[in-house]
Enzyme design. Structure first.
Site, PDB file in Angstrom:
ATOM      1  N   GLU A   1      33.405  39.176  41.427  1.00  0.00           N
ATOM      2  CA  GLU A   1      33.879  37.988  40.707  1.00  0.00           C
ATOM      3  C   GLU A   1      34.785  37.262  41.675  1.00  0.00           C
ATOM      4  O   GLU A   1      35.824  37.789  42.085  1.00  0.00           O
ATOM      5  CB  GLU A   1      34.593  38.423  39.434  1.00  0.00           C
ATOM      6  CG  GLU A   1      35.075  37.270  38.582  1.00  0.00           C
ATOM      7  CD  GLU A   1      36.572  37.115  38.645  1.00  0.00           C
ATOM      8  OE1 GLU A   1      37.021  36.180  39.341  1.00  0.00           O
ATOM      9  OE2 GLU A   1      37.281  37.909  38.010  1.00  0.00           O
TER      10      GLU A   1
ATOM     11  N   CYS B   1      41.308  32.841  38.277  1.00  0.00           N
ATOM     12  CA  CYS B   1      39.935  32.577  38.700  1.00  0.00           C
ATOM     13  C   CYS B   1      39.199  31.722  37.677  1.00  0.00           C
ATOM     14  O   CYS B   1      38.147  31.158  37.973  1.00  0.00           O
ATOM     15  CB  CYS B   1      39.192  33.887  38.927  1.00  0.00           C
ATOM     16  SG  CYS B   1      39.188  34.981  37.491  1.00  0.00           S
TER      17      CYS B   1
END
Length: 707
Positions: free
Chosen positions: A273, A312
């Site tokens: 990720e 993120c």
């Protein structure tokens, strides 16, 4: 390995937890040039600790997880592991305040710390619950129906999940030192795979504190959790096809790890990720003055300022109708000015803290400058060091702190490569205009794959067009409007029930997603054999496997007379035939009000291609079947709590007869209760042995019952 602290170190060294003990480098190793990395308070610059893994035998750490950790977790069923997560969550709940105090040193506010700490604990609660509600109390998970591979049914196949035999290496980013670890650990633990955690250096001391609490709780099996505090550059050298790596961080680091020979050629499972230029799209109907406009602006400001934009999932590209770009910029600026107070998180009233380190601050400023050089302009905010609230409550410019003002960028060229390719990992967002729905979709897709996007509109057609247009470029889409503005968990909040990850630039991986993420830590295997052998492997009775039919002459042999201590998969009862009369069908129709013509009108029923004439209600047959198989006296079967997979296959006209065969299909004792679930395979047949209906009966059965 030495377990002694490095005597020559001038500061505390954050220890690792390996081989079921705490470890720090020897004094000689710690004193080596470049061996120690410093960790500082994000707000004050105070030296907090040092980090080093000099001399740590990473191969031994991996071997310990594969041996001791696998054995400890393998001794527990899936439900027992899930229950331990619940116990762990309850334990950590009592220590949140001390974790908040540590978290403040990372620059996180109280709200930021709650997102991290409480969010991580919440993941443990979720998987502790879902693991027991949605998975069997066993060591194997059956996926999908059995496939018959031979005419006579003696050769069948299906898919199963079993845990991978290695370790789960979890490499985490600095922004969520608690949640980032627990959201990866929880599904691995339920699956039965030991974890090796590698936190980021700037905030790893918070992760160490959580691990210490978890170890001190005594809840975890030996070897199930290890912590590497510091560099682990050669860790992938020790892994092979038995292991997996879950990485969160930059795309450049992910690409470096993915190119490792043990990943490329050795079969190490790798999921990542990474960088994500997430977008939020305001629909054409979201003009100033509407609830959607207000909700959209609130969302953008929240994502810019929570964790100082170090998420993120933060909104990096704010995509709005071209005619209201200036309105959106002004509204964002006004809300920041009204709601955001920058400063030391330990000071009263501070709503946005520092970035994680002065190094991170320099990186974000450099990224903004590169965006400006590429055609962006600062429409609100500044790169100058802001005046902030210090821990004592005074206002000052803190030279040693990693503070930054929120910055909004505007662009004339809405397709500029830098706009859609450079991430400033801080309180920064770009506002760009679109002229059509199609262009909004195109702009969102220019991010080349993102973790999450928001579509904000109250128009269903717009919501459909935007969501379906961008879905394949994103791992998650939040549809925001006036109806869910107050209840939504928000653009930037992954929830444990739904997948977290995204295609392309976002890493191409998946985390979370409820039970999906448990299965990420397992191997799906197709198994083939006879029904008896598949029953033996899975613990679930398969059609065609041996049944142990109760003797009708012996009431005590009825499966409903057996507690879980006595009941076995395959125990069964087969009823006598019961004839269906027209009067029964008519009475049922009149009593229930279900006078559908197939049950009441001979001529209309006969004209239907599915029926030979008037037929019995399916629910009448299921009701009668219960009467045919139930043992009526009090016994270990405590309750019927439902049916699953009900299918009606052959109509039953008046004059036909039915019988039912009930077989114990799956037995699931509850760890915490004096009863468990039993799933029974039920088959109703007519007098010609044709299958009339199939379904599963679900009952609660006592573990013990007096003789």
């Amino acid at each position: 390995m030495t377990t002694a602290a490095a005597e020559s170190a001038q500061t505390t060294i954050v220890p690792s937890y390996v081989l079921d003990g705490w470890w720090t480098p020897s004094s000689e190793a710690a004193g080596a040039a470049g061996a120690l990395a410093e960790v500082r308070d994000a707000s004050t610059g105070e030296l907090l600790a040092a980090v080093s893994t000099e001399g740590l035998d990473l191969g031994a750490v991996v071997r310990h997880g594969r041996s001791v950790g696998q054995a400890g977790l393998g001794a527990l069923t899936i439900h027992e592991r899930a229950l331990k997560l619940k116990e762990l969550a309850q334990f950590l709940n009592g220590h949140r305040n001390e974790l908040y105090e540590l978290s403040y040193k990372t620059g996180a506010t109280k709200l930021d710390s709650m997102v991290d700490v409480d969010g991580g604990i919440g993941v443990l609660f979720t998987f502790g619950s879902k693991g027991r509600r949605e998975l069997p109390n066993s060591h194997v998970i059956v996926e999908g129906p059995m496939e018959v591979l031979s005419r006579d049914g003696s050769f069948v196949g299906e898919h199963i999940y079993s845990r991978i035999p290695g370790v789960a290496v979890q490499i985490n980013a600095f922004n969520f030192p608690v949640w980032g670890m627990l959201e990866k650990l929880a599904p691995a633990f339920v699956a039965g795979v030991p974890t090796i955690v590698k936190p980021a250096t700037p905030t790893g001391y918070v992760t160490e504190a959580v691990v210490r609490l978890m170890i001190d709780s005594g809840i975890l099996p030996a070897g199930s959790l290890q912590l590497i505090s510091g560099s682990a550059r050669t860790l992938l050298d020790e892994l092979d096809y038995r292991d997996m790596v879950s990485f969160t961080g930059s795309a450049s680091t992910a690409n470096l790890l993915k190119s490792h020979p043990n990943v490329v050629h050795g079969g190490v499972r790798f999921t990542s990720e990474t960088d994500s230029l997430n977008a939020a799209i305001l629909g054409p109907d979201g003009v100033p003055g509407t609830p959607e406009f207000d909700a959209f602006v609130r969302s953008v400001v929240t994502e810019m300022t929570v964790k100082a934009g170090q998420k993120c999932t933060a909104i990096r590209r704010t995509i709005v109708p071209a005619g209201i770009v200036d309105d959106v910029v002004a509204a964002i600026g006004a809300r920041v000015a009204e709601k955001v107070v920058i400063g030391d998180p330990r000071a009263e009233g501070v709503t946005m803290g520092a970035l994680a380190s002065v190094g991170q601050l320099a990186d974000v400023r450099d990224a903004v400058e590169s965006l400006v050089a590429a055609g962006g302009r600062i429409a609100w905010g500044s790169l100058d060091a802001p005046e902030v609230v210090t821990a004592g409550g005074a206002k000052a410019v803190v030279s040693d702190g990693a503070f930054m003002s929120p910055v909004v960028l505007a662009w004339d060229d809405v397709r500029a490569a830098a706009l859609h390719g450079t991430e400033a990992f801080g309180p920064v967002s770009s506002v760009v205009g679109y002229s059509s729905i199609e262009e909004a979709i195109e702009l969102a897709a220019l991010g080349a794959g993102s973790l999450v996007a928001t579509v904000c509109t109250n128009d269903p057609a717009t919501a459909q067009a935007l969501t379906l247009g961008i879905a394949s470029h994103h791992g998650r889409v939040l549809v925001l409007n006036r109806e869910d503005a107050r209840t939504s968990t928000g653009h930037g909040s992954p929830v444990p029930h739904l997948v977290h990850g995204g295609p392309g630039r976002a890493g191409g991986g998946e985390e979370l997603g409820g039970i999906r993420s448990v299965k990420h830590h397992m191997q799906r295997t197709a198994i083939q054999g006879s029904p008896n052998m598949l029953t033996a492997v899975t613990g679930v009775w398969h059609k065609g496997a041996d049944r142990h039919l109760a003797d009708p002459a012996d009431p005590s042999a009825h499966p409903f007379r057996k507690s879980l201590a006595e009941l076995r998969v395959g125990d069964a009862v087969r009823s006598e035939l019961r004839q269906v009369a027209l009067e029964d069908i008519t009475a049922f129709a009149n009593e229930t009000g279900d006078r559908f013509y197939a049950h009441t009108n001979e001529e209309a029923a006969a004209a239907n291609p599915f029926f030979p004439g008037i037929v019995a209600h399916g629910y009448l047959l299921v009701s009668w079947a219960a009467g045919l198989f139930v043992s009526p006296e009090p016994g270990p079967v405590l309750a019927n709590y439902g049916l699953e997979n009900l299918r009606f296959l052959t109509p039953v006209p008046a004059g036909d007869s039915i019988r039912v065969t009930l077989t114990a299909k799956q037995i699931t004792p509850r760890v915490t209760d004096e009863y468990g679930e039993v799933c029974w395979d039920a088959v109703i047949e007519n007098q010609n042995d044709e299958i009339v209906a199939t379904y599963d009966v679900l009952t609660l059965v006592a573990k013990e019952w007096p003789a």
